[in-house]
Design an enzyme around this catalytic site. Structure first.
Site, mmCIF file in Angstrom:
data_model
loop_
_atom_site.group_PDB
_atom_site.id
_atom_site.type_symbol
_atom_site.label_atom_id
_atom_site.label_comp_id
_atom_site.label_asym_id
_atom_site.label_seq_id
_atom_site.Cartn_x
_atom_site.Cartn_y
_atom_site.Cartn_z
ATOM 1 N N LYS A 121 0.845 -1.208 0.000
ATOM 2 C CA LYS A 121 0.000 0.000 0.000
ATOM 3 C C LYS A 121 0.875 1.250 0.000
ATOM 4 O O LYS A 121 0.614 2.199 -0.744
ATOM 5 C CB LYS A 121 -0.918 -0.002 1.226
ATOM 6 C CG LYS A 121 -2.096 -0.959 1.074
ATOM 7 C CD LYS A 121 -2.757 -1.265 2.398
ATOM 8 C CE LYS A 121 -3.679 -2.474 2.221
ATOM 9 N NZ LYS A 121 -4.073 -3.096 3.473
ATOM 10 N N GLN A 151 -5.907 -2.224 9.163
ATOM 11 C CA GLN A 151 -5.497 -3.510 8.589
ATOM 12 C C GLN A 151 -6.093 -4.665 9.399
ATOM 13 O O GLN A 151 -5.977 -4.711 10.618
ATOM 14 C CB GLN A 151 -3.962 -3.601 8.570
ATOM 15 C CG GLN A 151 -3.410 -4.859 7.932
ATOM 16 C CD GLN A 151 -3.726 -4.976 6.440
ATOM 17 O OE1 GLN A 151 -3.751 -3.984 5.722
ATOM 18 N NE2 GLN A 151 -3.969 -6.184 5.965
ATOM 19 N N ASP A 153 -11.956 1.358 2.716
ATOM 20 C CA ASP A 153 -12.128 -0.092 2.633
ATOM 21 C C ASP A 153 -13.576 -0.471 2.300
ATOM 22 O O ASP A 153 -13.849 -1.585 1.866
ATOM 23 C CB ASP A 153 -11.797 -0.726 3.992
ATOM 24 C CG ASP A 153 -10.498 -1.502 3.986
ATOM 25 O OD1 ASP A 153 -10.100 -1.998 2.920
ATOM 26 O OD2 ASP A 153 -9.890 -1.602 5.066
HETATM 27 N N1 GUN Z 1 -6.651 -7.730 5.266
HETATM 28 C C1 GUN Z 1 -6.686 -8.475 4.135
HETATM 29 N N2 GUN Z 1 -7.311 -7.814 3.153
HETATM 30 C C2 GUN Z 1 -7.676 -6.623 3.669
HETATM 31 C C3 GUN Z 1 -8.342 -5.484 3.111
HETATM 32 O O1 GUN Z 1 -8.759 -5.433 1.941
HETATM 33 N N3 GUN Z 1 -8.514 -4.450 3.970
HETATM 34 C C4 GUN Z 1 -8.099 -4.487 5.250
HETATM 35 N N4 GUN Z 1 -8.345 -3.424 6.025
HETATM 36 N N5 GUN Z 1 -7.479 -5.522 5.795
HETATM 37 C C5 GUN Z 1 -7.265 -6.576 4.993
#
Ligand code: GUN
Length: 284
Positions: free
Chosen positions: A53, A97, A120
């Protein structure tokens, strides 16, 4: 192999070039889109996602902040960090996350994120928009998967879509998006009986179960679009939920792992962040 590869790297590169242009346009108006990520603990897979990211933000000129919090962080400390990013004018998108350490309440934490900063799409307000088909933030992985499905050029209306896996992050929102496309949607899960009878009917098969090689060629309809959301580490290698060798002999289109949906998820996160900055700037 007969299937056409749906190349997440190439699609992402095209989309990111467009996003970089939109970031430039915002910067000319004095706005730099900003994304904040909160990472609690030291889950190795999460560390990799977070690094990807950060790299994605740097690539298109988005300001990126990462709050790394220790494993023993309390619910109150986590929520205070979310509130701080809610108030921070430089931040347009916030991502907590997942998974969080077991002692933390995921749903309570997600509810603290301002819905307009919830890039998200996990806040209940955005989940509600998804359910009702009204404008809101669309969860990144399903949004990326749908983009890939559209690249086949198929008319989606009326097709049989089967989603395997009923998570809040992927399976449920994916089913809703495909329903909005007028597909006939079946959502399968760990208690589904005779799974292969369902998957063999699918014109579009989306798999998000977290089991390497779970879907094999004999479970797939010839010519189907197969979208593999899985990212599993096996003997130091990354493998999807789909057994690529056998399924690519049968399917019409297939996403590779790596270089498929995972890459698109990050791209859609960047898109949601840029959109959030544009909405705050232009109010639309
Ligand atoms: N953990 C695995 N995939 C994701 C996602 O798309 N967003 C978040 N916040 N955590 C994750």
């Amino acid at each position: 192999m007969s299937a056409t590869i749906l190349d997440g790297k190439r699609m992402s590169a095209e989309l990111r070039a467009g996003l970089a242009g939109r970031v430039e346009a915002l910067k000319r108006q004095g706005i730099t889109p900003g994304l904040a990520v909160i990472l609690v603990g030291q889950d190795p897979a999460s560390e990799i996602y977070v690094r990807n990211k950060e790299n994605g933000c740097a690539e298109i000129g988005v300001y990126s902040r990462t709050a790394r919090m220790p494993e023993e962080t309390t619910q109150e400390e986590l929520e205070a960090q979310i509130e701080a990013f809610n108030r921070d004018e430089r931040i347009h998108g916030i991502l907590v996350q997942l998974p969080l350490p077991a002692h933390l309440d995921e749903q309570r934490a997600l509810a603290c994120v301002l819905p307009e900063k919830d890039v998200d799409g996990f806040h209940l307000v955005n989940a509600g928009h998804m359910l009702t088909g009204t404008p809101g933030v669309v969860a990144c992985t399903p949004r990326g998967a749908l983009h890939m499905i559209r690249q086949t050029g198929l008319a989606l209306s009326g097709l049989e879509a089967v989603v395997v896996g009923r998570s809040n992050i992927v399976g449920k929102p994916m089913a809703m998006l495909l329903l909005q496309e007028n597909c006939t949607v079946t959502l399968c899960h760990s208690r589904t009986r005779n799974l292969a009878e369902h998957t063999r009917r699918a014109d579009i098969l989306v798999v998000a179960v977290g089991k390497a090689g779970f879907i094999t060629g004999d479970m797939v309809k010839p010519g189907a679009v197969v979208i593999d959301v899985g990212i599993n580490r096996v003997d130091g290698k990354v493998r999807g939920d789909v057994d690529f060798d056998t399924v690519s002999e049968v399917a019409g289109w297939i996403t590779p792992v790596p270089g498929g949906v995972g890459r698109m998820t990050i791209t859609m996160l960047l898109e949601n962040t840029v959109e959030a900055a544009e909405k705050r700037t232009h109010g639309c």
